[in-house]
Design a protein around this motif. Structure first.
Motif, PDB file in Angstrom:
ATOM      1  N   GLU A 221      34.771  50.828  48.161  1.00 16.76           N
ATOM      2  CA  GLU A 221      35.771  50.023  47.464  1.00 16.76           C
ATOM      3  C   GLU A 221      35.120  48.789  46.835  1.00 16.76           C
ATOM      4  O   GLU A 221      34.117  48.275  47.340  1.00 16.76           O
ATOM      5  CB  GLU A 221      36.865  49.560  48.432  1.00 16.76           C
ATOM      6  CG  GLU A 221      37.786  50.651  48.917  1.00 16.76           C
ATOM      7  CD  GLU A 221      38.941  50.119  49.734  1.00 16.76           C
ATOM      8  OE1 GLU A 221      40.063  50.635  49.576  1.00 16.76           O
ATOM      9  OE2 GLU A 221      38.724  49.189  50.532  1.00 16.76           O
ATOM     10  N   ALA A 222      35.714  48.319  45.754  1.00 17.68           N
ATOM     11  CA  ALA A 222      35.256  47.089  45.125  1.00 17.68           C
ATOM     12  C   ALA A 222      35.728  45.888  45.937  1.00 17.68           C
ATOM     13  O   ALA A 222      36.710  45.975  46.677  1.00 17.68           O
ATOM     14  CB  ALA A 222      35.790  46.998  43.700  1.00 17.68           C
ATOM     15  N   LEU A 223      35.014  44.775  45.805  1.00 18.36           N
ATOM     16  CA  LEU A 223      35.456  43.545  46.456  1.00 18.36           C
ATOM     17  C   LEU A 223      36.768  43.083  45.833  1.00 18.36           C
ATOM     18  O   LEU A 223      37.047  43.377  44.671  1.00 18.36           O
ATOM     19  CB  LEU A 223      34.407  42.450  46.290  1.00 18.36           C
ATOM     20  CG  LEU A 223      33.035  42.671  46.913  1.00 18.36           C
ATOM     21  CD1 LEU A 223      32.210  41.399  46.795  1.00 18.36           C
ATOM     22  CD2 LEU A 223      33.139  43.083  48.371  1.00 18.36           C
ATOM     23  N   PRO A 224      37.595  42.354  46.600  1.00 19.51           N
ATOM     24  CA  PRO A 224      38.824  41.804  46.026  1.00 19.51           C
ATOM     25  C   PRO A 224      38.489  40.947  44.806  1.00 19.51           C
ATOM     26  O   PRO A 224      37.710  39.995  44.902  1.00 19.51           O
ATOM     27  CB  PRO A 224      39.390  40.947  47.164  1.00 19.51           C
ATOM     28  CG  PRO A 224      38.779  41.501  48.409  1.00 19.51           C
ATOM     29  CD  PRO A 224      37.424  41.991  48.013  1.00 19.51           C
ATOM     30  N   GLN A 225      39.059  41.298  43.662  1.00 22.86           N
ATOM     31  CA  GLN A 225      38.675  40.657  42.405  1.00 22.86           C
ATOM     32  C   GLN A 225      38.905  39.152  42.421  1.00 22.86           C
ATOM     33  O   GLN A 225      38.036  38.373  42.029  1.00 22.86           O
ATOM     34  CB  GLN A 225      39.430  41.304  41.243  1.00 22.86           C
ATOM     35  CG  GLN A 225      38.940  40.856  39.869  1.00 22.86           C
ATOM     36  CD  GLN A 225      39.577  41.655  38.751  1.00 22.86           C
ATOM     37  OE1 GLN A 225      40.611  42.282  38.924  1.00 22.86           O
ATOM     38  NE2 GLN A 225      38.953  41.627  37.591  1.00 22.86           N
ATOM     39  N   ASN A 226      40.063  38.731  42.870  1.00 25.13           N
ATOM     40  CA  ASN A 226      40.364  37.304  42.879  1.00 25.13           C
ATOM     41  C   ASN A 226      39.451  36.542  43.831  1.00 25.13           C
ATOM     42  O   ASN A 226      38.997  35.435  43.523  1.00 25.13           O
ATOM     43  CB  ASN A 226      41.822  37.077  43.256  1.00 25.13           C
ATOM     44  CG  ASN A 226      42.779  37.537  42.169  1.00 25.13           C
ATOM     45  OD1 ASN A 226      42.388  37.733  41.020  1.00 25.13           O
ATOM     46  ND2 ASN A 226      44.034  37.725  42.542  1.00 25.13           N
ATOM     47  N   ALA A 227      39.188  37.144  45.002  1.00 24.21           N
ATOM     48  CA  ALA A 227      38.345  36.477  45.992  1.00 24.21           C
ATOM     49  C   ALA A 227      36.924  36.319  45.474  1.00 24.21           C
ATOM     50  O   ALA A 227      36.310  35.252  45.631  1.00 24.21           O
ATOM     51  CB  ALA A 227      38.353  37.256  47.305  1.00 24.21           C
ATOM     52  N   PHE A 228      36.380  37.365  44.854  1.00 22.72           N
ATOM     53  CA  PHE A 228      34.996  37.253  44.392  1.00 22.72           C
ATOM     54  C   PHE A 228      34.895  36.331  43.184  1.00 22.72           C
ATOM     55  O   PHE A 228      33.887  35.630  43.017  1.00 22.72           O
ATOM     56  CB  PHE A 228      34.406  38.621  44.073  1.00 22.72           C
ATOM     57  CG  PHE A 228      32.905  38.581  43.937  1.00 22.72           C
ATOM     58  CD1 PHE A 228      32.110  38.363  45.045  1.00 22.72           C
ATOM     59  CD2 PHE A 228      32.296  38.710  42.697  1.00 22.72           C
ATOM     60  CE1 PHE A 228      30.730  38.283  44.934  1.00 22.72           C
ATOM     61  CE2 PHE A 228      30.919  38.644  42.573  1.00 22.72           C
ATOM     62  CZ  PHE A 228      30.131  38.430  43.693  1.00 22.72           C
ATOM     63  N   ALA A 229      35.921  36.309  42.346  1.00 26.69           N
ATOM     64  CA  ALA A 229      35.916  35.370  41.225  1.00 26.69           C
ATOM     65  C   ALA A 229      35.906  33.932  41.735  1.00 26.69           C
ATOM     66  O   ALA A 229      35.183  33.071  41.201  1.00 26.69           O
ATOM     67  CB  ALA A 229      37.128  35.609  40.332  1.00 26.69           C
ATOM     68  N   GLU A 230      36.685  33.654  42.780  1.00 26.47           N
ATOM     69  CA  GLU A 230      36.694  32.318  43.374  1.00 26.47           C
ATOM     70  C   GLU A 230      35.353  32.009  44.038  1.00 26.47           C
ATOM     71  O   GLU A 230      34.857  30.877  43.949  1.00 26.47           O
ATOM     72  CB  GLU A 230      37.828  32.199  44.387  1.00 26.47           C
ATOM     73  CG  GLU A 230      37.880  30.884  45.157  1.00 26.47           C
ATOM     74  CD  GLU A 230      38.076  29.657  44.287  1.00 26.47           C
ATOM     75  OE1 GLU A 230      37.721  28.547  44.740  1.00 26.47           O
ATOM     76  OE2 GLU A 230      38.569  29.797  43.147  1.00 26.47           O
ATOM     77  N   ALA A 231      34.769  32.998  44.707  1.00 26.89           N
ATOM     78  CA  ALA A 231      33.465  32.793  45.339  1.00 26.89           C
ATOM     79  C   ALA A 231      32.400  32.477  44.289  1.00 26.89           C
ATOM     80  O   ALA A 231      31.553  31.592  44.488  1.00 26.89           O
ATOM     81  CB  ALA A 231      33.071  34.029  46.133  1.00 26.89           C
ATOM     82  N   THR A 232      32.441  33.173  43.177  1.00 35.11           N
ATOM     83  CA  THR A 232      31.495  32.916  42.092  1.00 35.11           C
ATOM     84  C   THR A 232      31.682  31.511  41.537  1.00 35.11           C
ATOM     85  O   THR A 232      30.713  30.783  41.291  1.00 35.11           O
ATOM     86  CB  THR A 232      31.668  33.953  40.971  1.00 35.11           C
ATOM     87  OG1 THR A 232      31.433  35.259  41.500  1.00 35.11           O
ATOM     88  CG2 THR A 232      30.706  33.694  39.830  1.00 35.11           C
ATOM     89  N   ALA A 233      32.938  31.108  41.353  1.00 35.94           N
ATOM     90  CA  ALA A 233      33.223  29.757  40.857  1.00 35.94           C
ATOM     91  C   ALA A 233      32.718  28.703  41.832  1.00 35.94           C
ATOM     92  O   ALA A 233      32.180  27.662  41.417  1.00 35.94           O
ATOM     93  CB  ALA A 233      34.717  29.590  40.618  1.00 35.94           C
TER      94      ALA A 233
END
Length: 249
Positions: A168-180
């Motif tokens: 499965e892919a990582l949770p999109q919102n969570a990884f976007a926040e982690a990247t930010a």
């Protein structure tokens, strides 16, 4: 365990920082006694391979088996407490911009008092419907059985564990926040992570490219050690309180 680095270098790096981002891995929770992925395989679970239980295919084939296994994992996590490292991070955040994200699926950061924790691999305690995605908070039970029917959603779907399964892919919102958070960090602290699980292991490289100082806390050398500016060969429960004390005294 003592700390083998002069903390003055850590203080010098953190003192001018406006934002400190912390990424924690399995080593962060190990000192609390959180069982590893395979440590759950005791008793009646010894005959199961955990690699075959943490997949979408396993859920489709036998959701009662998978739900029971995750109930076992939730019960084992609930039985332990946050350690001094968790508590020190939470306390530090009351006086500084400390942004915590974790590869762990436990809730020890939250129980220690950290808020707005980003779980890049999901959480044992944040379940959702497998059909409509509605969020559910699971009841934690630990029954001596290898099958428990998962709750049903109002839409007719089943409530599934809120973790990232293999494939499965990582949770999109969570990884976007982690990247930010990685991009915003003046100092990026790696705690107890092996640096082999991507894309989460790419976060310190993102931080470094944005100009952050990278600090590693781990008793062992990792695949990310060469990319770190400062390495502290100690455990989370020892090193983090010492760093917080040094930076706030």
């Amino acid at each position: 365990m003592s700390i083998s680095v002069d903390l003055r270098s850590v203080v010098d790096a953190i003192a001018p920082a406006r934002t400190v981002t912390v990424l924690t891995g399995a080593g962060m929770s190990a000192e609390s006694g959180v069982p590893t992925f395979r440590d759950v395989q005791t008793g009646l679970w010894a005959r199961y391979d955990p690699m075959t239980l943490a997949t979408p295919e396993a859920w489709d084939d036998d959701p009662a088996l998978v739900w029971a296994w995750y109930q076992r994992r939730r019960a084992m996590v609930t039985a332990v407490e946050p350690n001094d490292g968790h508590r020190a991070l939470a306390g530090w955040a009351r006086s500084a911009d400390i942004r915590v994200m974790t590869q762990n699926v436990d809730d020890l950061h939250e129980r220690a008092g950290s808020t707005e924790v980003v779980h890049v691999h999901g959480s044992l305690f944040a379940c959702r419907c497998d059909t409509c995605g509605r969020a559910y908070e699971p009841e934690v039970v630990d029954l001596d059985t290898d099958r428990i029917d998962p709750p049903e959603c109002d839409c007719g779907g089943l409530v599934r564990p809120g973790v990232v399964w293999f494939g499965e892919a990582l949770p999109q919102n969570a990884f976007a926040e982690a990247t930010a958070r990685a991009e915003a960090a003046d100092v990026f602290v790696l705690v107890g992570t092996s640096g082999v699980v991507y894309p989460a292991a790419g976060l310190p490289h993102i931080a470094r490219a944005a100009g952050a100082t990278i600090i590693e806390i781990n008793p062992h050398e990792t695949d990310l050690s060469d990319a770190c500016d400062i390495t502290i060969r100690s455990t989370a429960a020892v090193a983090i309180p010492a760093i917080v004390d040094a930076c706030t005294s």
